[in-house]
Design a protein around this motif. Structure first.
Motif, mmCIF file in Angstrom:
data_model
loop_
_atom_site.group_PDB
_atom_site.id
_atom_site.type_symbol
_atom_site.label_atom_id
_atom_site.label_comp_id
_atom_site.label_asym_id
_atom_site.label_seq_id
_atom_site.Cartn_x
_atom_site.Cartn_y
_atom_site.Cartn_z
ATOM 1 N N LYS A 99 0.496 -0.947 -0.527
ATOM 2 C CA LYS A 99 0.193 -0.178 -0.103
ATOM 3 C C LYS A 99 0.630 1.269 0.241
ATOM 4 N N ASN A 101 1.530 4.556 -1.362
ATOM 5 C CA ASN A 101 0.151 5.266 -1.892
ATOM 6 C C ASN A 101 0.833 6.734 -2.808
ATOM 7 N N THR A 130 -3.061 0.599 -5.808
ATOM 8 C CA THR A 130 -4.002 1.768 -4.906
ATOM 9 C C THR A 130 -3.951 2.690 -6.584
#
Length: 296
Positions: A99, A101, A130
């Protein structure tokens, strides 16, 4: 070409950290790299046990020339920081952080590794999985060129991308091609190795081959896998074929001849080749030689 980029990563197999037997068997699986997973493959109530098992497996060694990577839990979870501390102490080749980002997330991961006492050679791998990561992909990639950066490899989390996009996971992956393509562009612009995501249907051998070929043709360096049966076809597809390697060697030799010094275009075996083809040829030969060394 850097040694990190030239290292074969055709097949990168996830192994659940909660399964000690699987990690033991992985010592005999001819994958280029293994990701010992503490995140998605491990239930919350098994996190600490899995951590202990993974660290024991890494410390024990016996994986030969395979690259060993530990995927930790996210830094915002109750387990992330402790995972990083334990992983750094165990000494794998890389730590994979999920994750990611933003560029700030890369900086946080780098800082966590430093705080845990990571040595200079420990790589940081990042999951790109993501919509926010895709929107921030250039600024994430740019972190790789900062002095002292450990970030060397991206792993595409295609299951999470499909979920977050609310997109169908179709055989041709058309709903994800924009995300995959933008990631490849950024990775190439900033010198990062890019690994394609997993194929979920283990029994779908034909579909798996097609997806491997698609990823290879898009420019991915290799693919992450979920089952040992996927390793052999993946290795084959992401390896340059002998004819391509042979022609690459001839191209390099032709441009290195004294009489061809300064020339931009040559004829090799009846084909016109340019300087850019010589650069491609050098990468092809470097990868082929690295594969031969790995499999020796």
């Amino acid at each position: 070409m850097s040694l990190i980029n030239a290292r074969p990563r055709r097949s990168v197999l996830y192994m659940p950290g909660s399964n000690a037997r699987a990690m033991e068997k992985a010592r005999e699986i001819p994958a280029d790299a293994l990701i010992l997973d503490l995140e998605d493959a491990v239930a919350p109530d098994a996190k600490e046990e899995a951590r202990a098992q993974v660290m024991s497996a890494v410390a024990q060694g016996g994986y030969g020339k395979r690259e060993i990577v530990i995927r930790v839990n996210g830094l915002d979870t109750p387990w992330g920081i402790d995972d990083i501390k334990a992983a750094v102490a165990a000494g794998p080749d890389a730590i994979l952080v999920p994750k990611v980002n933003s560029a700030g997330d890369v900086a946080r991961a780098e800082a966590a590794l430093t705080a845990a006492g990571a040595k200079g050679g420990l790589q940081l791998w990042c999951m790109i999985e993501t919509p926010l990561a895709i929107l921030n992909i250039q600024s994430i990639a740019a972190k790789a060129q900062e002095a002292g950066s450990r970030m060397s490899v991206w792993v595409m989390g295609t299951n999470d991308i499909a979920k977050e996009l609310r997109a169908a996971h179709t055989p041709d992956r058309v709903p994800m091609l924009a995300s995959l393509g933008l990631s490849i562009i950024a990775a190439r612009a900033y010198g990062i190795v890019a690994l394609d995501g997993v194929h979920n249907d283990i029994k779908d051998e034909q579909g798996f081959v097609a997806i491997c070929e698609q990823g290879r043709d898009m420019g991915f360096d290799g693919k992450t896998l979920i089952h040992p049966s996927q390793v052999a076809p993946c290795n084959r597809i992401f390896s340059p074929d002998p004819e391509t390697v042979a022609f690459a060697r001839k191209t390099i030799e032709a441009f290195e001849l004294p009489e061809n010094k300064g020339k931009g275009v040559l004829k090799v075996d009846g084909r016109m080749v340019e300087i850019l083809h010589a650069e491609i040829a050098r990468r092809t030969v470097a990868i082929a030689d690295a594969i031969a060394e790995l499999e020796a």
